[in-house]
Design a protein around this motif. Structure first.
Motif, short mmCIF file in Angstrom:
data_model
loop_
_atom_site.label_atom_id
_atom_site.label_comp_id
_atom_site.label_asym_id
_atom_site.label_seq_id
_atom_site.Cartn_x
_atom_site.Cartn_y
_atom_site.Cartn_z
N LEU A 62 0.81 -1.23 0.00
CA LEU A 62 0.00 0.00 0.00
C LEU A 62 0.84 1.28 0.00
CD1 LEU A 62 -2.85 -1.02 2.48
CD2 LEU A 62 -2.95 -0.89 -0.01
N GLU A 63 2.13 1.14 -0.18
CA GLU A 63 2.98 2.33 -0.24
C GLU A 63 2.56 3.22 -1.41
OE1 GLU A 63 7.01 1.07 -0.49
OE2 GLU A 63 7.17 0.52 1.63
N ALA A 85 -6.85 -6.32 8.92
CA ALA A 85 -5.44 -6.28 8.56
C ALA A 85 -5.19 -5.24 7.47
CB ALA A 85 -5.00 -7.67 8.08
N LEU A 86 -6.10 -5.17 6.51
CA LEU A 86 -5.98 -4.19 5.42
C LEU A 86 -6.07 -2.77 5.98
CD1 LEU A 86 -5.83 -3.86 2.28
CD2 LEU A 86 -8.35 -3.81 2.32
N LEU A 87 -6.98 -2.55 6.90
CA LEU A 87 -7.14 -1.22 7.50
C LEU A 87 -5.88 -0.81 8.26
CD1 LEU A 87 -8.90 1.24 8.27
CD2 LEU A 87 -9.77 -0.13 10.20
N GLY A 94 0.14 5.23 5.37
CA GLY A 94 -0.17 6.65 5.17
C GLY A 94 -1.30 6.92 4.20
N ALA A 95 -2.17 5.93 3.99
CA ALA A 95 -3.34 6.15 3.13
C ALA A 95 -4.27 7.18 3.77
CB ALA A 95 -4.08 4.84 2.90
N GLY A 128 -9.18 7.26 11.96
CA GLY A 128 -8.60 8.55 11.62
C GLY A 128 -8.55 8.79 10.12
N LEU A 129 -8.88 7.78 9.32
CA LEU A 129 -8.95 7.94 7.87
C LEU A 129 -10.33 8.45 7.48
CD1 LEU A 129 -7.30 4.59 6.66
CD2 LEU A 129 -6.18 6.75 7.21
N GLU A 130 -10.41 9.11 6.34
CA GLU A 130 -11.72 9.45 5.80
C GLU A 130 -12.32 8.17 5.24
OE1 GLU A 130 -13.95 12.80 3.04
OE2 GLU A 130 -11.84 12.32 2.65
#
Length: 301
Positions: A62-63, A85-87, A94-95, A128-130
């Motif tokens: 996911l970089e 795990a994906l989240l 840093g997504a 904390g992600l949208e």
């Protein structure tokens, strides 16, 4: 332009999301897969082979990714563990945005197979992600099996059995009295709305999509007119559904009857928030779908 990663993007709803994003030619597209997928790689899509049990592997995959869209599906515990795990990997990499795998209803606890989606949703809200979740009712594509005209396109990646209405067999099982409205949406249209949503400056927690809205009674009447064949109707009263649910049925019957109970309860009757935001996206109606894939002479022969 951002980089978007679709987990589970090789089949089902995921393949429709990938197709729609690719068609916009706006974003860099990454597909997370458990195995190599040469067909996608040939289209210029970056396929990253992942192991959902390895945090380091997922984080590295996911970089550089801005938005993570989960289309992961399974009937077992993996539905929850893989998404969590994906989240966590999305946070570590840093997504900025995350979409959990919903694609039907938000009534998690009403469907035993969906119960594992609830802790994922709670974790997404606390991440904390949208975020947003796409709620789109039932798929029109459940009527595609056996289509005499371009069955592959009709199914659009759907691999399950006919649900309640089997057009090939000319049978319909109608929950309740058949009058409750239900949202039906083509998976191809869902993909278009997801792709359009990537350009929104801000996401609402729920993104609701309505392809068409009609009752099961109306669907059967429509199908009979378009195909020119009568369909054998069997009504399944709410009391009978509840009786089966109270009798500790096997997992398959439990899932099936819980879905029917949601239909009778009106859980699939809602308004489309994304339809209002993207009026230029014209969804395929039930009549258009049935006419396209079933509306020919001797469709069942």
């Amino acid at each position: 332009m951002v980089t978007v990663a679709v987990a589970g993007g090789t089949t089902g709803i995921g393949s429709n999301v990938v197709r729609a994003i690719l068609a916009t030619k706006k974003h860099q597209l990454v597909v997370l897969s458990r195995s190599e997928t040469p067909d996608l790689s040939k289209q210029g899509i970056s396929v990253r082979v992942v192991d959902y049990t390895s945090h380091d592997n997922l984080t590295k995959a996911l970089e550089g990714v801005h938005t993570v869209i989960s289309c992961i599906w399974s009937f077992g515990p993996e539905l929850g563990s893989s998404q969590l795990a994906l989240l966590k990997a999305a946070q570590a990499a840093g997504a900025k945005r995350f979409v959990p795998s919903d694609w039907a209803t938000d009534r998690y606890y009403a469907i035993s197979g969906y119960g594992l989606k609830a802790p994922v949703w709670d974790a997404v809200k606390a991440s904390g992600l949208e975020y947003t979740r796409f709620i789109n009712g039932l798929w029109l594509n459940i009527w595609g099996l056996g289509s005499p005209r371009n069955e592959t396109e009709a199914l659009a990646g759907y691999t399950g059995p006919p649900f309640l209405i089997d057009l090939k067999a000319r049978t319909a099982l109608i929950p309740g009295d058949g009058s409750q409205k239900v949202v039906f949406t083509n998976m191809r249209d869902i993909g278009k709305f997801v792709a359009a949503s990537l350009d929104l400056p801000h996401w609402q927690p729920d993104s609701r999509i309505v392809g068409d809205k009609l009752s099961y009674e109306e669907v059967v009447t429509l199908a009979e007119r378009i195909t020119g064949h009568s369909i054998e109707k069997t009504y399944y009263p709410e009391a009978q559904i509840e009786s089966v649910l109270a009798g500790n049925p096997d997992p398959e019957q439990l899932f099936f009857h819980q879905f029917m109970k949601l239909i009778v309860d009106g859980a699939f009757d809602f308004e489309g928030t994304l339809n209002a935001q993207f009026p230029s996206i014209k969804t395929v109606t039930a009549e258009e779908y049935l006419t396209e894939y079933w509306g020919i002479i001797n469709a069942f022969s």
